[in-house]
Scaffold this active site. Structure first.
Site, PDB file in Angstrom:
ATOM      1  N   CYS A   2       1.081  -1.216   0.342  1.00 28.72           N
ATOM      2  CA  CYS A   2       0.215   0.443   0.262  1.00 28.72           C
ATOM      3  C   CYS A   2       0.970   1.215   0.151  1.00 28.72           C
ATOM      4  O   CYS A   2       2.337   1.130   0.174  1.00 28.72           O
ATOM      5  CB  CYS A   2      -0.654   0.506   1.694  1.00 28.72           C
ATOM      6  N   ARG A  27       1.678   1.405  -6.046  1.00 31.59           N
ATOM      7  CA  ARG A  27       1.739   0.727  -4.471  1.00 31.59           C
ATOM      8  C   ARG A  27      -0.003   0.102  -4.180  1.00 31.59           C
ATOM      9  O   ARG A  27       0.108  -0.510  -3.663  1.00 31.59           O
ATOM     10  CB  ARG A  27       1.878   1.512  -3.626  1.00 31.59           C
ATOM     11  N   TRP A  74      -3.482  -1.647  -0.967  1.00 33.22           N
ATOM     12  CA  TRP A  74      -3.334  -2.785  -1.973  1.00 33.22           C
ATOM     13  C   TRP A  74      -4.080  -3.959  -0.567  1.00 33.22           C
ATOM     14  O   TRP A  74      -3.557  -4.389  -0.421  1.00 33.22           O
ATOM     15  CB  TRP A  74      -2.907  -3.060  -2.838  1.00 33.22           C
ATOM     16  N   ASN A 100       0.666   0.295   5.773  1.00 33.01           N
ATOM     17  CA  ASN A 100       1.483  -0.178   4.711  1.00 33.01           C
ATOM     18  C   ASN A 100       2.275  -1.980   5.546  1.00 33.01           C
ATOM     19  O   ASN A 100       3.523  -1.871   6.049  1.00 33.01           O
ATOM     20  CB  ASN A 100       1.811   0.213   4.160  1.00 33.01           C
ATOM     21  N   GLY A 101       1.310  -2.781   5.123  1.00 32.08           N
ATOM     22  CA  GLY A 101       2.509  -4.295   5.497  1.00 32.08           C
ATOM     23  C   GLY A 101       1.380  -5.330   6.141  1.00 32.08           C
ATOM     24  O   GLY A 101       0.517  -5.257   5.951  1.00 32.08           O
ATOM     25  N   GLU A 485       7.204 -20.513 -20.134  1.00 32.53           N
ATOM     26  CA  GLU A 485       7.009 -19.169 -19.224  1.00 32.53           C
ATOM     27  C   GLU A 485       7.729 -17.874 -20.030  1.00 32.53           C
ATOM     28  O   GLU A 485       7.852 -17.263 -20.175  1.00 32.53           O
ATOM     29  CB  GLU A 485       7.199 -19.175 -17.802  1.00 32.53           C
ATOM     30  N   LYS A 489       7.578 -14.362 -22.109  1.00 27.42           N
ATOM     31  CA  LYS A 489       8.368 -13.453 -21.339  1.00 27.42           C
ATOM     32  C   LYS A 489       9.381 -13.106 -22.238  1.00 27.42           C
ATOM     33  O   LYS A 489       8.176 -11.690 -23.099  1.00 27.42           O
ATOM     34  CB  LYS A 489       8.749 -14.118 -20.589  1.00 27.42           C
ATOM     35  N   GLU A 492       6.211 -11.529 -25.897  1.00 25.63           N
ATOM     36  CA  GLU A 492       5.438 -10.703 -25.768  1.00 25.63           C
ATOM     37  C   GLU A 492       5.715  -9.290 -24.988  1.00 25.63           C
ATOM     38  O   GLU A 492       5.214  -8.510 -25.815  1.00 25.63           O
ATOM     39  CB  GLU A 492       4.351 -11.331 -24.523  1.00 25.63           C
ATOM     40  N   HIS A 508      11.645 -34.800 -32.627  1.00 22.48           N
ATOM     41  CA  HIS A 508      10.257 -35.071 -32.315  1.00 22.48           C
ATOM     42  C   HIS A 508       9.471 -34.157 -33.728  1.00 22.48           C
ATOM     43  O   HIS A 508       8.570 -34.245 -33.886  1.00 22.48           O
ATOM     44  CB  HIS A 508       9.555 -35.627 -31.839  1.00 22.48           C
ATOM     45  N   LYS A 607      -2.735  -6.301 -19.540  1.00 23.23           N
ATOM     46  CA  LYS A 607      -2.990  -6.647 -18.515  1.00 23.23           C
ATOM     47  C   LYS A 607      -4.070  -7.469 -17.562  1.00 23.23           C
ATOM     48  O   LYS A 607      -3.200  -8.318 -17.363  1.00 23.23           O
ATOM     49  CB  LYS A 607      -2.826  -4.971 -17.446  1.00 23.23           C
TER      50      LYS A 607
HETATM   51  C1  F6R Z   1       1.494 -13.043 -19.268  1.00 23.88           C
HETATM   52  C2  F6R Z   1       0.669 -12.562 -18.385  1.00 23.88           C
HETATM   53  C3  F6R Z   1      -0.813 -13.325 -19.294  1.00 23.88           C
HETATM   54  C4  F6R Z   1      -1.320 -13.210 -18.180  1.00 23.88           C
HETATM   55  C5  F6R Z   1      -2.999 -14.034 -18.302  1.00 23.88           C
HETATM   56  C6  F6R Z   1      -3.653 -14.403 -16.854  1.00 23.88           C
HETATM   57  O1  F6R Z   1       3.009 -12.412 -18.841  1.00 23.88           O
HETATM   58  O2  F6R Z   1       0.451 -11.292 -17.887  1.00 23.88           O
HETATM   59  O3  F6R Z   1      -0.118 -14.746 -20.405  1.00 23.88           O
HETATM   60  O4  F6R Z   1      -0.433 -14.499 -17.078  1.00 23.88           O
HETATM   61  O5  F6R Z   1      -3.515 -12.677 -18.561  1.00 23.88           O
HETATM   62  O6  F6R Z   1      -3.921 -13.498 -16.249  1.00 23.88           O
HETATM   63  P1  F6R Z   1      -4.922 -13.470 -14.842  1.00 23.88           P
HETATM   64  O7  F6R Z   1      -3.262 -13.917 -13.776  1.00 23.88           O
HETATM   65  O8  F6R Z   1      -4.709 -12.073 -14.282  1.00 23.88           O
HETATM   66  O9  F6R Z   1      -5.415 -14.762 -14.341  1.00 23.88           O
END
Ligand code: F6R
Length: 612
Positions: A2, A27, A74, A100-101, A485, A489, A492, A508, A607
């Site tokens: 927070c 935050r 948060w 915060n904490g 993963e 990364k 994207e 294969h 996001k």
């Molecule tokens: C990749 C990324 C996305 C999310 C996906 C699920 O870096 O951020 O692949 O992981 O859209 O999002 P959440 O976890 O919010 O359901």
């Protein structure tokens, strides 16, 4: 995470507090509030929602007073709501607190206060602090230092992490600031002082700051500051002049939120783990988690994107530690097939945001079919958290960058805790092994920190490889999941064509793509499979592909076959993903920068994917 702030001076506090909170909104942004003191006592305005909601509420109101504290939240304890928003007050309304904490022992303190007839209004851990100060201040007979002494008595009873700003009607000339394991800085002005969780909130007032140390208490007056160390002795702390540019300061000095969030991981992992470890035992404060696996015959995990990769790691870990069958599915696939579900399945749903449309739909389907739903999510009060039967929160704090980093590693931490607890209950982990696993988990945050200190090596490697046309990741078992993963990364944020495959699949098909424009990153932490991985790497090198191996510190078998080796600190084999992903996150970040992209805002991506 927070953001907290406080102001004392000659100006009106309310607009200054709002201005500071704007700079701290990164935050946390699920609710916000301020408390301003004048002759009539505190005026408190707080509300669920982003800061703009609070601002709107204040539009037609003048709140007078030149001392105040503020908070942008948060949620960690108690979902986002007007009542759970800070500031919190004691029963008399004479003491206000922002925090915060996490107060780890808040439940026992709450019970102690309730036994003394204190009535709680919110579900937060913070409220205990206000009531406890009120309790102890009665012993101080409103003496000059009564508030300080009451605060000191309260701090002696708190376990956890906290940065606090405290104000009291009987002490209208001061704010008390406290720091333990959560950041707090004091901005020194002329005839005014301002405190905040982070520098950006101070910069429009002053660039002269005192960085509070852990355990310190500061008594902030309008024209001076008195500081005490953890032992209660007066100390004089140096004042630093900050010359950061304001925008960089918002990211804690990092160039991008993504880099900051990669570096946040050591603290986020500790925040996710620590409150759940009591005397070497895993204890979930969240209700129902312990019972959720009672009689379970199978676990089904669904998620999307990065969270799905955490689920794949989870499969290996649950099967290894708890010897229970696990099925993992992408939420958008699960929801449209006709899954065979058992009544005794436990359905785990993983989502940072708790709002992903496909993930919610999969959860609702499983719920309709009578499964118990356990949500692993970062956002308290999200739709997922509200609808699931049980929830286990990752304590990553807000993740601003689109590419998920600290949410992923804290999801893994939660899955490890669940798998260990279940393995123990099902009798597959003995006393000694359990102890060793817990100790290994406890070392992870500092190991992550050690690893992050080597980021220059990854930056240098990225500067040599960022232009590769194709980057493949391979590995076996949990290392394969980390390959998936890592490839996500990289694609994207750097827009490089990258894929991952189980190393055994190389022959294969994928090997047809390997040429001198290919980089292959191998994640190799499963010792019993090293011989096979070495053969795979040889097959890559003989076709002209460049190669990096991510493996354990002190492991020498890869140097003769790989172009580069990057070492991660040793931990239990099944915990390696939480560390081995960090170099891959850094690699993706630097490739993105070197290719001229903005890693925080990759093209075409949002996001939170709240629509199909
Ligand atoms: C990749 C990324 C996305 C999310 C996906 C699920 O870096 O951020 O692949 O992981 O859209 O999002 P959440 O976890 O919010 O359901």
């Amino acid at each position: 995470m927070c953001g907290i702030t406080g102001y004392i001076g000659d100006s009106q506090a309310a607009p200054i507090l709002i201005g500071a909170l704007k700079k701290l909104e990164y935050r946390g942004y699920d609710s916000a509030g301020i408390a301003v003191l004048n002759e009539d006592g505190f005026t408190i305005r707080k509300t669920k929602g982003q800061l703009s909601v609070l601002e709107k509420k204040l539009e037609n109101e003048t709140i007078s007073g030149s001392l105040g504290i503020g908070h942008t939240r948060w949620a960690t304890h108690g979902e986002p709501s007007d009542i759970n928003s800070h500031p919190h007050t004691d029963v008399s309304g004479r003491i206000t607190v922002v925090h915060n904490g996490i107060i780890e022992n808040y439940l026992s303190l709450k019970e102690w206060l309730q036994a003394r007839d204190v009535v709680f209004i919110s579900d937060t851990d913070t409220e205990v602090i206000a009531h406890l100060i009120n309790y102890h201040i009665q012993e101080e007979a409103r003496e000059k230092h009564g508030l300080l002494r009451a605060v000191q008595k309260v701090l002696a009873r708190l376990e956890g992490s906290y940065a606090l700003a405290i104000a009291a009607t009987d002490y209208p000339d001061r704010i008390i600031a406290v720091r333990k394991d959560s950041p707090l800085v004091i901005g020194i002005g002329r005839g005014e002082n301002i405190i905040a969780s982070d520098i950006p909130a101070l910069l429009s007032h002053t660039r002269d700051v005192i960085y509070m140390e852990d355990g310190e208490i500061a008594v902030i007056y309008r024209d001076h500051v008195e500081m005490l160390n953890a032992a209660g002795d007066r100390v004089i702390r140096p004042v630093f002049h900050v010359d950061w540019d304001a925008e960089a300061a918002e990211k804690g000095g990092y160039t991008h939120f993504m880099l900051k969030e990669i570096h946040d991981q050591a603290a986020a992992l500790s925040d996710t783990l620590r409150p759940r470890l009591k005397d070497n035992e895993i204890v979930f404060e969240e209700p129902g988690i312990d019972e959720s696996f009672e009689g379970a015959e199978r676990i089904v995990i669904t998620a999307c994107g990065t969270a799905w990769h955490a689920a794949i790691v989870g499969k290996y870990v649950f099967e290894q530690l708890a010897r229970i069958p696990v099925e993992v599915d992408i939420a958008s696939e699960y929801r449209y097939r006709n899954p065979v579900q058992g009544r005794n399945d436990v359905f785990i749903v993983i989502s940072q945001s708790g709002e992903t449309a496909d993930t919610l739909a999969a959860m609702r389907l499983a719920k309709k079919n009578g499964n118990r739903i356990l949500a692993v999510t970062n956002v308290v009060g999200s739709t997922l958290a509200r609808e699931a039967d049980m929830k286990l929160y990752t304590r990553a704090g807000p993740e601003i960058a689109v590419a998920s980093t600290k949410a992923f590693t804290t999801q893994l931490m939660c899955l490890y805790l669940l798998a260990l607890k279940l393995g123990r209950r099902r009798g597959f982990i003995g006393d000694e092994d359990y102890k060793e696993y817990i100790q290994a988990l406890s070392r992870i945050p500092s190991q992550a920190e050690k690893l992050l200190a080597k980021q220059d090596l990854i930056q240098r490697f990225a500067s040599q490889q960022f232009n590769k046309a194709k980057v493949f990741f391979m590995g076996r078992q949990v290392d394969y999941a980390i390959g998936l993963e890592s490839a996500l990364k990289l694609k994207e944020i750097s827009y490089t064509h990258s894929e991952a495959f189980a190393a055994g699949e190389l022959k294969h098909g994928p090997i047809a793509l390997v040429d001198k424009n290919t980089l292959v990153v191998t994640v190799a932490t499963q010792k019993r499979l090293f011989d096979k991985i070495i053969s795979n790497i040889r097959e890559i090198s003989s076709r002209g592909g460049a190669s990096l191996v991510i493996t354990w510190e002190g492991e020498t078998v890869f140097a003769p076959v790989a172009g580069e080796v990057f070492a991660i600190p040793r931990t239990e084999d099944c915990f390696s993903p939480i560390l081995s992903i960090i170099p891959a996150q850094l690699f993706a970040y630097y490739c993105s920068i070197l290719r001229g992209n903005n890693p925080d805002k990759p093209r075409n991506l949002a996001k939170s994917v709240t629509v199909e």
